[in-house]
Design a protein around this motif. Structure first.
Motif, mmCIF file in Angstrom:
data_model
loop_
_atom_site.group_PDB
_atom_site.id
_atom_site.type_symbol
_atom_site.label_atom_id
_atom_site.label_comp_id
_atom_site.label_asym_id
_atom_site.label_seq_id
_atom_site.Cartn_x
_atom_site.Cartn_y
_atom_site.Cartn_z
ATOM 1 N N PHE A 117 0.725 -0.066 -16.219
ATOM 2 C CA PHE A 117 0.902 -1.072 -15.170
ATOM 3 C C PHE A 117 2.314 -1.028 -14.590
ATOM 4 C CE2 PHE A 117 1.694 -5.511 -13.780
ATOM 5 C CZ PHE A 117 0.741 -5.570 -12.772
ATOM 6 N N SER A 118 3.308 -0.777 -15.440
ATOM 7 C CA SER A 118 4.683 -0.711 -14.933
ATOM 8 C C SER A 118 4.862 0.445 -13.956
ATOM 9 C CB SER A 118 5.677 -0.588 -16.091
ATOM 10 O OG SER A 118 5.561 0.668 -16.744
ATOM 11 N N LYS A 119 4.265 1.587 -14.271
ATOM 12 C CA LYS A 119 4.354 2.743 -13.372
ATOM 13 C C LYS A 119 3.572 2.497 -12.094
ATOM 14 C CE LYS A 119 5.100 6.174 -17.032
ATOM 15 N NZ LYS A 119 5.344 5.187 -18.088
ATOM 16 N N LEU A 120 2.440 1.814 -12.227
ATOM 17 C CA LEU A 120 1.634 1.464 -11.060
ATOM 18 C C LEU A 120 2.416 0.557 -10.116
ATOM 19 C CD1 LEU A 120 -1.247 1.466 -9.724
ATOM 20 C CD2 LEU A 120 -1.718 -0.542 -11.132
ATOM 21 N N CYS A 121 3.051 -0.466 -10.676
ATOM 22 C CA CYS A 121 3.831 -1.402 -9.851
ATOM 23 C C CYS A 121 5.011 -0.715 -9.189
ATOM 24 C CB CYS A 121 4.320 -2.567 -10.716
ATOM 25 S SG CYS A 121 3.042 -3.766 -11.106
ATOM 26 N N LEU A 122 5.661 0.192 -9.909
ATOM 27 C CA LEU A 122 6.790 0.920 -9.326
ATOM 28 C C LEU A 122 6.324 1.739 -8.124
ATOM 29 C CD1 LEU A 122 9.778 1.705 -9.492
ATOM 30 C CD2 LEU A 122 9.085 3.616 -10.959
ATOM 31 N N LYS A 123 5.166 2.364 -8.252
ATOM 32 C CA LYS A 123 4.623 3.152 -7.139
ATOM 33 C C LYS A 123 4.301 2.257 -5.954
ATOM 34 C CE LYS A 123 3.105 7.122 -5.549
ATOM 35 N NZ LYS A 123 4.044 8.259 -5.305
ATOM 36 N N LEU A 124 3.703 1.109 -6.238
ATOM 37 C CA LEU A 124 3.360 0.173 -5.177
ATOM 38 C C LEU A 124 4.603 -0.344 -4.459
ATOM 39 C CD1 LEU A 124 0.611 -1.909 -7.007
ATOM 40 C CD2 LEU A 124 0.238 -0.485 -5.008
ATOM 41 N N SER A 125 5.640 -0.641 -5.234
ATOM 42 C CA SER A 125 6.839 -1.247 -4.652
ATOM 43 C C SER A 125 7.665 -0.254 -3.845
ATOM 44 C CB SER A 125 7.711 -1.850 -5.753
ATOM 45 O OG SER A 125 8.232 -0.842 -6.603
ATOM 46 N N SER A 126 7.322 1.032 -3.906
ATOM 47 C CA SER A 126 8.082 2.027 -3.157
ATOM 48 C C SER A 126 7.742 2.016 -1.674
ATOM 49 C CB SER A 126 7.816 3.433 -3.726
ATOM 50 O OG SER A 126 6.467 3.821 -3.516
ATOM 51 N N THR A 186 0.836 -1.185 0.000
ATOM 52 C CA THR A 186 0.000 0.000 0.000
ATOM 53 C C THR A 186 0.870 1.234 0.000
ATOM 54 O OG1 THR A 186 -0.087 -0.003 2.401
ATOM 55 C CG2 THR A 186 -1.904 -1.078 1.251
ATOM 56 N N LEU A 187 0.265 2.342 -0.376
ATOM 57 C CA LEU A 187 0.945 3.607 -0.246
ATOM 58 C C LEU A 187 0.821 4.070 1.195
ATOM 59 C CD1 LEU A 187 -0.255 5.388 -3.480
ATOM 60 C CD2 LEU A 187 1.818 4.099 -3.112
ATOM 61 N N ASN A 188 1.553 5.124 1.550
ATOM 62 C CA ASN A 188 1.538 5.594 2.918
ATOM 63 C C ASN A 188 0.151 6.053 3.360
ATOM 64 O OD1 ASN A 188 4.259 5.121 3.230
ATOM 65 N ND2 ASN A 188 4.856 7.125 2.474
ATOM 66 N N LEU A 189 -0.686 6.466 2.405
ATOM 67 C CA LEU A 189 -2.027 6.903 2.729
ATOM 68 C C LEU A 189 -2.986 5.733 2.862
ATOM 69 C CD1 LEU A 189 -2.358 10.024 0.407
ATOM 70 C CD2 LEU A 189 -1.841 9.965 2.827
ATOM 71 N N GLY A 190 -2.484 4.523 2.676
ATOM 72 C CA GLY A 190 -3.348 3.364 2.782
ATOM 73 C C GLY A 190 -4.185 3.137 1.542
ATOM 74 N N VAL A 191 -3.816 3.736 0.416
ATOM 75 C CA VAL A 191 -4.581 3.608 -0.818
ATOM 76 C C VAL A 191 -3.789 2.793 -1.817
ATOM 77 C CG1 VAL A 191 -5.621 4.849 -2.732
ATOM 78 C CG2 VAL A 191 -5.694 5.830 -0.454
ATOM 79 N N CYS A 192 -4.395 1.760 -2.363
ATOM 80 C CA CYS A 192 -3.759 0.956 -3.391
ATOM 81 C C CYS A 192 -4.117 1.539 -4.752
ATOM 82 C CB CYS A 192 -4.253 -0.489 -3.293
ATOM 83 S SG CYS A 192 -3.847 -1.502 -4.711
ATOM 84 N N PRO A 193 -3.164 2.084 -5.528
ATOM 85 C CA PRO A 193 -3.494 2.690 -6.809
ATOM 86 C C PRO A 193 -4.212 1.741 -7.745
ATOM 87 C CG PRO A 193 -1.243 3.213 -6.191
ATOM 88 C CD PRO A 193 -1.724 2.186 -5.216
ATOM 89 N N PRO A 246 7.245 -0.137 1.886
ATOM 90 C CA PRO A 246 7.778 -1.394 2.438
ATOM 91 C C PRO A 246 6.753 -2.284 3.132
ATOM 92 C CG PRO A 246 8.244 0.419 3.937
ATOM 93 C CD PRO A 246 7.584 1.033 2.726
ATOM 94 N N ALA A 247 5.464 -1.962 3.045
ATOM 95 C CA ALA A 247 4.463 -2.681 3.843
ATOM 96 C C ALA A 247 4.429 -4.180 3.579
ATOM 97 C CB ALA A 247 3.066 -2.087 3.588
ATOM 98 N N MET A 248 4.679 -4.602 2.317
ATOM 99 C CA MET A 248 4.599 -6.021 1.999
ATOM 100 C C MET A 248 5.958 -6.692 1.908
ATOM 101 S SD MET A 248 1.524 -7.081 1.949
ATOM 102 C CE MET A 248 1.621 -8.623 1.057
ATOM 103 N N LEU A 249 7.018 -6.002 2.305
ATOM 104 C CA LEU A 249 8.336 -6.626 2.269
ATOM 105 C C LEU A 249 8.520 -7.717 3.329
ATOM 106 C CD1 LEU A 249 10.809 -3.732 1.428
ATOM 107 C CD2 LEU A 249 10.130 -5.665 -0.008
ATOM 108 N N PRO A 250 8.045 -7.525 4.573
ATOM 109 C CA PRO A 250 8.216 -8.608 5.547
ATOM 110 C C PRO A 250 7.616 -9.949 5.117
ATOM 111 C CG PRO A 250 7.702 -6.568 6.674
ATOM 112 C CD PRO A 250 7.529 -6.297 5.205
ATOM 113 N N PRO A 251 6.390 -9.979 4.548
ATOM 114 C CA PRO A 251 5.899 -11.287 4.071
ATOM 115 C C PRO A 251 6.782 -11.890 2.990
ATOM 116 C CG PRO A 251 4.078 -9.743 4.288
ATOM 117 C CD PRO A 251 5.341 -8.946 4.479
ATOM 118 N N ARG A 252 7.277 -11.060 2.092
ATOM 119 C CA ARG A 252 8.150 -11.556 1.025
ATOM 120 C C ARG A 252 9.501 -12.020 1.572
ATOM 121 N NH1 ARG A 252 5.783 -7.334 -2.274
ATOM 122 N NH2 ARG A 252 5.208 -8.115 -4.346
#
Length: 285
Positions: A76-85, A2-9, A87-93
């Protein structure tokens, strides 16, 4: 993620269109019960046309994406780049799936690496000896190169830019110690075929690691919500769907010792929270 605002683009277009459509229904219904003159009538008329125009604009955006594959891939590539910025889902990975510890010194293949999100799991050590990515979207090329700048220089890295389910992998059978997927099987056309490709690339006894968002149980309100949003998500998510990925995994004869751990990714918006972590071993033939 998620983004810092809790919104998934990725959720914005389907959720926005759903709310706009619902708002349009409410406003039009209200006009049937309130006078069409005076301040209230003018306000309702303004809201009606605002909802209509926003629905048309959102629909036009979706049609443009659906009709232009290169535009869809670029978006989609820009969307994924924004999402990957974020760290919320890094611990599960990195920790729960074990990408930061289980791949050290191995020859690995990743399906759908996108902008190189999982490279962050290797930055504190534990990097593979060699890494090969299979990615159909060439718009990720520069993003991967940027993400790889903090990696151990000794790690051999290369990406093959094609769909795993439409071409035979140009790697020798039984080459890799481990194969992994994170948020990939949701968007491929034929998940079973991609799993077969992964099995062919793995050595006997090689490890499969997987993290995916999945369909909620049938008959639940959350599953109904997923089905409602699915047609729009498939466009903005470049083919993304909510699938029963565990069922697909269990139907594969290429792997054994399958272990599936459901979990809720609470950092993500509600429709994307049902997740699974899975590990399996390629059968010894």
């Amino acid at each position: 993620m998620t983004l810092n605002l809790g919104v998934c683009p990725c959720c914005v277009p389907p959720v926005a269109l759903s709310f706009l459509s619902a708002a349009l229904v409410v406003v039009v219904s209200a006009r049937m019960f309130f006078p069409r003159t005076g301040k209230v009538g003018k306000l309702l008329k303004f809201l009606t046309w605002s909802c209509v125009l926003m629905n048309v604009a959102m629909a036009g955006f979706l049609v443009a994406l659906k009709s232009n594959k290169d535009l869809q891939d670029s978006f989609f590539s820009k969307l994924c780049l924004k999402l990957s910025s974020d760290p919320a889902m890094l611990p599960p990975r990195c920790e729960r799936l074990g990408l930061s510890t289980k791949l050290a010194g191995l020859n690995v293949i990743e399906f759908g690496p996108g902008p190189g999100t999982t490279f962050k799991c290797f930055e504190q050590g534990g990097a593979p000896k060699s890494w090969v990515g299979i990615e159909p979207n060439s718009h990720f090329r520069e993003m991967q190169d940027e993400a790889a700048k903090n990696l151990d220089a000794s790690m051999i890295r290369s990406t093959r830019w094609y769909k795993a389910e439409t071409l035979e992998l140009d790697v020798a059978s039984g080459t890799f110690d481990a194969a992994y997927f994170t948020h990939v099987l949701c968007s491929v056309e034929d998940p079973s075929m991609v799993l077969q490709q992964a099995a062919r690339a793995l050595k006997p006894g090689g490890t499969l690691l997987l993290m995916e968002h999945v369909a909620a149980p049938e008959g639940t309100p959350l599953r109904y919500l997923q089905k409602t949003l699915a047609p729009i998500l498939e466009i903005v998510g470049n083919g993304c769907q909510w699938r029963d990925t565990e069922k697909i995994l269990r139907a594969s004869w290429d792997f054994e010792d399958l272990r599936v751990e459901p979990f809720s990714a609470d950092a993500m918006p509600l429709p994307f929270r049902p997740h699974i972590l899975a590990t399996a071993t390629k059968r010894q033939r």
